[in-house]
Design a protein around this motif. Sequence first.
Motif, PDB file in Angstrom:
ATOM      1  N   UNK A 138       0.717  -1.149   0.038  1.00  9.83           N
ATOM      2  CA  UNK A 138      -0.015  -0.014   0.088  1.00  9.83           C
ATOM      3  C   UNK A 138       0.843   1.230   0.070  1.00  9.83           C
ATOM      4  N   UNK A 139       1.785   1.505   0.744  1.00  3.90           N
ATOM      5  CA  UNK A 139       2.878   2.291   0.861  1.00  3.90           C
ATOM      6  C   UNK A 139       3.527   2.784  -0.526  1.00  3.90           C
ATOM      7  N   UNK A 140       3.939   1.445  -1.268  1.00  4.66           N
ATOM      8  CA  UNK A 140       4.588   1.668  -2.504  1.00  4.66           C
ATOM      9  C   UNK A 140       3.323   2.197  -3.650  1.00  4.66           C
ATOM     10  N   UNK A 141       1.943   1.699  -3.633  1.00  7.37           N
ATOM     11  CA  UNK A 141       1.055   1.932  -4.412  1.00  7.37           C
ATOM     12  C   UNK A 141       0.404   3.526  -4.221  1.00  7.37           C
ATOM     13  N   UNK A 142       0.608   3.741  -3.054  1.00  8.85           N
ATOM     14  CA  UNK A 142      -0.079   5.271  -2.665  1.00  8.85           C
ATOM     15  C   UNK A 142       0.805   5.828  -1.762  1.00  8.85           C
ATOM     16  N   UNK A 143       1.821   6.530  -2.229  1.00  7.95           N
ATOM     17  CA  UNK A 143       3.095   7.125  -1.599  1.00  7.95           C
ATOM     18  C   UNK A 143       2.663   8.492  -0.983  1.00  7.95           C
ATOM     19  N   UNK A 144       1.459   9.193  -1.583  1.00  5.36           N
ATOM     20  CA  UNK A 144       1.326  10.505  -0.961  1.00  5.36           C
ATOM     21  C   UNK A 144      -0.068  10.595  -0.518  1.00  5.36           C
TER      22      UNK A 144
END
Length: 350
Positions: free
Chosen positions: A237-243
């Motif tokens: 999830x962090x990689x797919x939605x970094x902002x």
Amino acid sequence: MKLTHMLGLVFVAVMRAAVYPAPTEGDWIAKNFKFTTGETLPELRLHYITIGKAARDASGKVVNAVLILHGTGGTGRGFLTETFAGELFGPGQLLDGATHYIILPDGLGHGKSSKPSDGMRMGFPKYTYDDMVRAQYLLLTEGLGVSHLRLVLGTSMGAMHTWLWGETYPEFMDALMPLASAPIAIAGRNWMQRQMRINCIKSDPAWNGGEYTKPPILGLTCVSYIRILMTSGALRLQEEYPTRESVIEMLGKNRPGQTDANDIIYEMAASRFYNPAPQLDKIKAPLLAINSADDEINPPELGILERETKKVKRGKFVLLPITGQTRGHGTHSQPAIWGKYLAELLDESK
């Protein structure tokens, strides 16, 4: 050139997806099916997909059947993907459809099998996991004429069913492989997220006690948010939605999909009496349980799988480390990651 290249890619994808025998669909009716609650359905429809043909020994017993069980809210058809079937069912692969008889049922309450949304709504019998497993057993033995399985493999809810299969019908299979599960009563965060989903739906006025005239969108959207958090790994999830903006955009576009509110309530509540722990010592077949370290539903810090698998005479467990390829709870549907362990189990249980 670009068009030719694109057509070539499409052709390759189609060829890869079609290397195993064409799936066959069917329905079987269990007459006067009695549930653990005492409720009865005159006709319980059980839908299934099969790949390959049954091979029988001299006595007529099927010797190549493989039962694969889906997760909560899923269907047997959900396994017909390039990442699953494309990794397992092709020529020379571990569950080659040319040499195996692969059975992919829609669980009771799911897919094209009998379920609340067929018309009974909240009047549908309050089924449990034990009912689901017994329905699968009847489908195999009375519907398909299968009295023995080479392998039972399940993902998530299907993995929990796999534990139940092993202790309820201990002579029925050669091997068991539950993926993403824990063989104890559901409690703690796992039951919390299930109860949250039920509460999301029931707290939406549009649900109307199950007698809604249009989908309770607020409740279903809430359910979908919980599903995203619980079934995806934090790293992914962090990689797919970094902002912050990407998260807001994703949630804004999120839609519940073609799901029925009453079906979801039943799916969540079906696990309420699940608890294979007291009878794990009844399992006779080799069992290999696999979880991934980024599974939010079955977090490794609980130590459940390591502890409980020791109660199984021929039981082993594997904890997959977090990598760029794992998908949290969804790693259960990535045989490219755990396929080597399946190969070891099949070899051990020959």
